[in-house]
Design a protein around this motif. Sequence first.
Motif, PDB file in Angstrom:
ATOM      1  N   VAL A 124       0.841  -1.196   0.000  1.00 15.14           N
ATOM      2  CA  VAL A 124       0.000   0.000   0.000  1.00 15.14           C
ATOM      3  C   VAL A 124       0.877   1.247   0.000  1.00 15.14           C
ATOM      4  O   VAL A 124       1.839   1.332   0.769  1.00 15.14           O
ATOM      5  CB  VAL A 124      -0.937   0.032   1.225  1.00 15.14           C
ATOM      6  CG1 VAL A 124      -1.762   1.321   1.233  1.00 15.14           C
ATOM      7  CG2 VAL A 124      -1.846  -1.184   1.240  1.00 15.14           C
ATOM      8  N   ARG A 125       0.557   2.178  -0.869  1.00 15.59           N
ATOM      9  CA  ARG A 125       1.153   3.510  -0.814  1.00 15.59           C
ATOM     10  C   ARG A 125       0.115   4.465  -0.228  1.00 15.59           C
ATOM     11  O   ARG A 125      -0.975   4.623  -0.781  1.00 15.59           O
ATOM     12  CB  ARG A 125       1.588   3.968  -2.211  1.00 15.59           C
ATOM     13  CG  ARG A 125       2.800   3.191  -2.728  1.00 15.59           C
ATOM     14  CD  ARG A 125       3.178   3.575  -4.141  1.00 15.59           C
ATOM     15  NE  ARG A 125       4.376   2.865  -4.566  1.00 15.59           N
ATOM     16  CZ  ARG A 125       4.840   2.844  -5.819  1.00 15.59           C
ATOM     17  NH1 ARG A 125       4.181   3.513  -6.765  1.00 15.59           N
ATOM     18  NH2 ARG A 125       5.933   2.175  -6.110  1.00 15.59           N
ATOM     19  N   ARG A 126       0.483   5.050   0.894  1.00 18.32           N
ATOM     20  CA  ARG A 126      -0.436   5.936   1.624  1.00 18.32           C
ATOM     21  C   ARG A 126       0.020   7.381   1.434  1.00 18.32           C
ATOM     22  O   ARG A 126       1.131   7.741   1.806  1.00 18.32           O
ATOM     23  CB  ARG A 126      -0.437   5.556   3.109  1.00 18.32           C
ATOM     24  CG  ARG A 126      -1.309   6.421   4.007  1.00 18.32           C
ATOM     25  CD  ARG A 126      -1.268   5.881   5.432  1.00 18.32           C
ATOM     26  NE  ARG A 126      -2.093   6.671   6.338  1.00 18.32           N
ATOM     27  CZ  ARG A 126      -1.663   7.700   7.043  1.00 18.32           C
ATOM     28  NH1 ARG A 126      -0.391   8.080   6.949  1.00 18.32           N
ATOM     29  NH2 ARG A 126      -2.474   8.351   7.851  1.00 18.32           N
ATOM     30  N   TYR A 127      -0.856   8.195   0.840  1.00 16.57           N
ATOM     31  CA  TYR A 127      -0.519   9.577   0.512  1.00 16.57           C
ATOM     32  C   TYR A 127      -1.342  10.537   1.366  1.00 16.57           C
ATOM     33  O   TYR A 127      -2.542  10.318   1.578  1.00 16.57           O
ATOM     34  CB  TYR A 127      -0.833   9.879  -0.956  1.00 16.57           C
ATOM     35  CG  TYR A 127      -0.101   9.045  -1.969  1.00 16.57           C
ATOM     36  CD1 TYR A 127       1.126   9.451  -2.483  1.00 16.57           C
ATOM     37  CD2 TYR A 127      -0.647   7.853  -2.444  1.00 16.57           C
ATOM     38  CE1 TYR A 127       1.791   8.703  -3.436  1.00 16.57           C
ATOM     39  CE2 TYR A 127       0.016   7.088  -3.396  1.00 16.57           C
ATOM     40  CZ  TYR A 127       1.233   7.525  -3.890  1.00 16.57           C
ATOM     41  OH  TYR A 127       1.882   6.766  -4.833  1.00 16.57           O
ATOM     42  N   CYS A 128      -0.708  11.613   1.817  1.00 21.60           N
ATOM     43  CA  CYS A 128      -1.423  12.757   2.364  1.00 21.60           C
ATOM     44  C   CYS A 128      -1.507  13.796   1.247  1.00 21.60           C
ATOM     45  O   CYS A 128      -0.467  14.277   0.758  1.00 21.60           O
ATOM     46  CB  CYS A 128      -0.706  13.321   3.586  1.00 21.60           C
ATOM     47  SG  CYS A 128      -0.727  12.192   4.998  1.00 21.60           S
ATOM     48  N   ILE A 129      -2.722  14.125   0.827  1.00 14.00           N
ATOM     49  CA  ILE A 129      -2.936  14.917  -0.378  1.00 14.00           C
ATOM     50  C   ILE A 129      -3.670  16.218  -0.051  1.00 14.00           C
ATOM     51  O   ILE A 129      -4.188  16.388   1.050  1.00 14.00           O
ATOM     52  CB  ILE A 129      -3.748  14.116  -1.416  1.00 14.00           C
ATOM     53  CG1 ILE A 129      -5.093  13.680  -0.819  1.00 14.00           C
ATOM     54  CG2 ILE A 129      -2.947  12.901  -1.892  1.00 14.00           C
ATOM     55  CD1 ILE A 129      -5.990  12.924  -1.781  1.00 14.00           C
TER      56      ILE A 129
END
Length: 276
Positions: A205-210
């Motif tokens: 999983v790649r978890r991004y804060c956008i």
Amino acid sequence: MNMQRYIYILCTLLFFSACEEIIDVNLNDADPRVVIEANLSNLQSTQRIRVSKTVAFNEPVNSVGVTDAVVLVLDSRGGYHNFQHERDGNYVARDFTPVPEQIYSLYVEAEGESFHSSCYMPTYVDVDSTGIVRENILGDSYYFATFKFNDPADVANYYKYDISINDANYRFSTVFQDKFNDGLYVTHQVSDLDAELNPGDYISVRRYCIDEKVFDYWNEYQSTNPGSAAPGNPTSNISNNALGYFSVASAQEFRLQIMDMDFDWDSLDDSAISMP
């Protein structure tokens, strides 16, 4: 049956049969449109942006790369990053790792038109623990990668997750916001409901804060494109009627393995399953 009615039924059948195929961009527009896909993050020092244009609906490919575009990204500190064409509309900038709490601006010249966008890169919100849980949905069993963390209070936060099963290509999974849980201890569950998962399989999983506009794009995408229907065009954050999106995000990558046992999530110590 008169000729007009026959043509109408034929067009309707062709439309619905076409909708069975999974495509990346809705190609119903008669005129070609520029598509810009820019997913920049601090996961790597090489950033890539794809510039393409839509093609006729009956073409064997979804889009054609634009090979002679000018692609620039500027940051709020005066940094200047020129993206060079690599192949098939893919433009690359090396030795470029975005820094949180800056505003990045995208400039693209393609097909005789100019396109612009800006994006704020938020600070990353750390995860306390990760794990895998199994849930039953409508009688079927699904595995979910699970992330627990404290959402920062009094700050609007937006999260995006991309997922890969057994090292396949990453694909969009879901987005969340903290509108109803600002400042609380939060659990996010992420999965690929189209994949058949079994013990021993890996979930990456790649978890991004956008930023908010990127959230709006993907939230609209997941709201209007359920299942395997042909996706529509979410509202882009890029000017001049372009398709696609411009995102600069802080991120972290996780790799979890499904174990051959049933976890009782609430009874386990987080340290026993934490995999940063």
